[in-house]
Design a protein around this motif. Structure first.
Motif, PDB file in Angstrom:
ATOM      1  N   GLU A 229     -22.832  -6.728 -45.951  1.00  0.00           N
ATOM      2  CA  GLU A 229     -21.639  -6.293 -45.225  1.00  0.00           C
ATOM      3  C   GLU A 229     -20.723  -5.466 -46.120  1.00  0.00           C
ATOM      4  O   GLU A 229     -20.143  -4.460 -45.673  1.00  0.00           O
ATOM      5  CB  GLU A 229     -20.896  -7.506 -44.666  1.00  0.00           C
ATOM      6  N   ALA A 230     -20.605  -5.859 -47.404  1.00  0.00           N
ATOM      7  CA  ALA A 230     -19.791  -5.093 -48.350  1.00  0.00           C
ATOM      8  C   ALA A 230     -20.404  -3.720 -48.603  1.00  0.00           C
ATOM      9  O   ALA A 230     -19.699  -2.705 -48.690  1.00  0.00           O
ATOM     10  CB  ALA A 230     -19.641  -5.856 -49.665  1.00  0.00           C
ATOM     11  N   GLU A 231     -21.745  -3.672 -48.719  1.00  0.00           N
ATOM     12  CA  GLU A 231     -22.426  -2.402 -48.932  1.00  0.00           C
ATOM     13  C   GLU A 231     -22.269  -1.474 -47.731  1.00  0.00           C
ATOM     14  O   GLU A 231     -22.076  -0.265 -47.887  1.00  0.00           O
ATOM     15  CB  GLU A 231     -23.916  -2.657 -49.199  1.00  0.00           C
ATOM     16  N   ASP A 233     -19.776  -1.463 -45.635  1.00  0.00           N
ATOM     17  CA  ASP A 233     -18.387  -0.993 -45.648  1.00  0.00           C
ATOM     18  C   ASP A 233     -18.222   0.146 -46.644  1.00  0.00           C
ATOM     19  O   ASP A 233     -17.572   1.167 -46.349  1.00  0.00           O
ATOM     20  CB  ASP A 233     -17.465  -2.157 -46.010  1.00  0.00           C
ATOM     21  N   ARG A 234     -18.845  -0.005 -47.816  1.00  0.00           N
ATOM     22  CA  ARG A 234     -18.778   1.062 -48.832  1.00  0.00           C
ATOM     23  C   ARG A 234     -19.418   2.344 -48.331  1.00  0.00           C
ATOM     24  O   ARG A 234     -18.868   3.439 -48.490  1.00  0.00           O
ATOM     25  CB  ARG A 234     -19.476   0.587 -50.116  1.00  0.00           C
ATOM     26  N   ARG A 236     -19.944   3.323 -45.225  1.00  0.00           N
ATOM     27  CA  ARG A 236     -19.193   3.948 -44.130  1.00  0.00           C
ATOM     28  C   ARG A 236     -18.055   4.811 -44.681  1.00  0.00           C
ATOM     29  O   ARG A 236     -17.786   5.908 -44.176  1.00  0.00           O
ATOM     30  CB  ARG A 236     -18.628   2.868 -43.202  1.00  0.00           C
ATOM     31  N   LYS A 237     -17.391   4.302 -45.745  1.00  0.00           N
ATOM     32  CA  LYS A 237     -16.332   5.094 -46.383  1.00  0.00           C
ATOM     33  C   LYS A 237     -16.908   6.350 -47.027  1.00  0.00           C
ATOM     34  O   LYS A 237     -16.319   7.434 -46.939  1.00  0.00           O
ATOM     35  CB  LYS A 237     -15.615   4.242 -47.436  1.00  0.00           C
ATOM     36  N   GLU A 269     -28.642  -1.839 -42.826  1.00  0.00           N
ATOM     37  CA  GLU A 269     -28.481  -2.403 -41.474  1.00  0.00           C
ATOM     38  C   GLU A 269     -29.731  -3.174 -41.052  1.00  0.00           C
ATOM     39  O   GLU A 269     -29.643  -4.214 -40.399  1.00  0.00           O
ATOM     40  CB  GLU A 269     -28.192  -1.284 -40.479  1.00  0.00           C
TER      41      GLU A 269
END
Length: 358
Positions: A229-231, A233-234, A236-237, A269
């Motif tokens: 989930e952290a990856e 988020d990274r 997507r930014k 994903e």
């Protein structure tokens, strides 16, 4: 498979010789792997014969280092079988844990397997365990093998504590002869056991993730979920940044970076989707495992029914080709029929072995 039957579970890492051990007593031929790819895909209760035709069952299991399936999926399958046996009051006569003596170092997979094994058995179950080293004939120097054996038996990280709890060490180094000694020892010891995971799930109504062995896997799964989930988020930014760069610069490099970030995000994903499936598996209780196994059995039965129908249709087409003297069509249909019958035999054999106590 009935209460009071001789039932011995065989565990260990992939390639330790589990299926080979079982094949020494099996009443039919088994597929034996010869590499690091797993040969045993599901828990299989194999009908076997001991001395003087005495019937027994050896339970062949996949290792917790499967190439294609997660630890949560493997634990789900093993727990389903053990819980089903427990509900029918079928105890294990004993458990055989196999370890390759040729391994120069005891790697992470073997250590993880051993830790899982300890948690599956619980302290009470260890008195009915045989710890057996295999593959002494694979070019291992006798002194080097002896040194590794001593390391296994003297280290608290490996077998020492298990031996103190009553586990017995053997060498599986003479094919059927040494396998016979191991089975004879467990039968004569006459110390049948239920494993802790079955008591936890059936009697205490715990979810799989709340059992001793399940909690360790759940902790790892939860950590991986946070990581994915952290990856995401990274990434997507990064994607938003690359899109802006691509618009402003209108160059090929910005576009390439954007596509690379997209590909990496799709991969994460996919892993996250697998991780979520594992979370669902670990949230299952005994009744949910039973229902899931029943659904799989029903699906297998439907697939077998369709295969039988297909074979019947293929036979009719072969007869039609014979009447028309169409040798080419007859040959093609005969080849397809044989393939269908082979698939059906495999399905029937797997169904019989997997559903013995369901």
């Amino acid at each position: 498979l009935r209460p009071n039957d001789i039932v011995i579970a065989i565990l260990g890492v992939t390639g330790a010789g589990k299926t080979t051990f079982v094949s020494h007593f099996s009443t039919f031929e088994l597929e034996i792997g010869h590499g690091l790819e797993p040969c045993t895909e599901r828990v299989q209760a194999i009908p076997c014969e001991f001395e003087d035709g005495q019937r027994m069952w050896l339970v062949d299991t996949p290792g917790f280092d499967d190439t294609y399936r997660s630890d949560a999926e493997l634990l789900e399958e093993l727990a389903t079988w053990l819980n089903s046996a427990y509900r029918r009051q079928i105890q294990l006569t004993g458990i055989v844990y196999l370890h390759r003596i040729k391994d120069i170092r005891i790697g992470g997979a073997a250590i993880k397997n051993l830790r899982m094994f300890n948690q599956l058995c619980g302290e009470h179950g260890l008195g009915s365990v045989v710890l057996a080293t295999t593959m002494w004939d694979s070019g291992v120097d006798e002194q080097a093998g002896l040194k590794r054996e001593q390391e296994l038996t003297s280290s608290s990280d490996f077998w020492k504590l298990m031996i103190e709890q009553g586990s017995k060490v053997f060498r599986q180094d003479e094919g059927r002869t040494s396998a016979y000694r191991i089975v004879k020892y467990l039968i004569n010891k006459n110390r049948p056991v239920y494993l802790d995971i079955s008591r936890e799930m059936v009697d205490e109504k715990k979810q799989l993730r709340d059992t001793k062995v399940g909690s360790e896997i759940a902790t790892k799964v939860d950590k991986m979920k946070q990581h994915y989930e952290a990856e995401l988020d990274r990434l997507r930014k990064e994607l938003r940044k690359e899109v802006q760069n691509a618009v402003e610069q209108k160059n090929a490099e910005a576009k390439r970076q954007y596509e690379l970030a997209q590909a990496e995000m799709r991969g994460i994903e996919k892993e996250l989707a697998k991780n979520r499936e594992d979370c669902l598996r670990l949230a299952a209780d005994n009744e949910q495992l039973r229902q899931s196994a029943q659904a799989k059995d029903e699906k297998d039965l439907e697939e077998m029914r369709l295969l039988k129908s297909l074979i019947q249709e293929q036979r009719m087409q072969i007869d039609d080709a014979k009447r028309q003297n169409d040798k080419t069509r007859e040959y093609d249909m005969e080849k397809k029929r044989k393939q269908s019958e082979q698939r059906l035999r495999q399905k029937e054999a797997m169904s019989a072995k997997n559903c013995i106590v369901m």
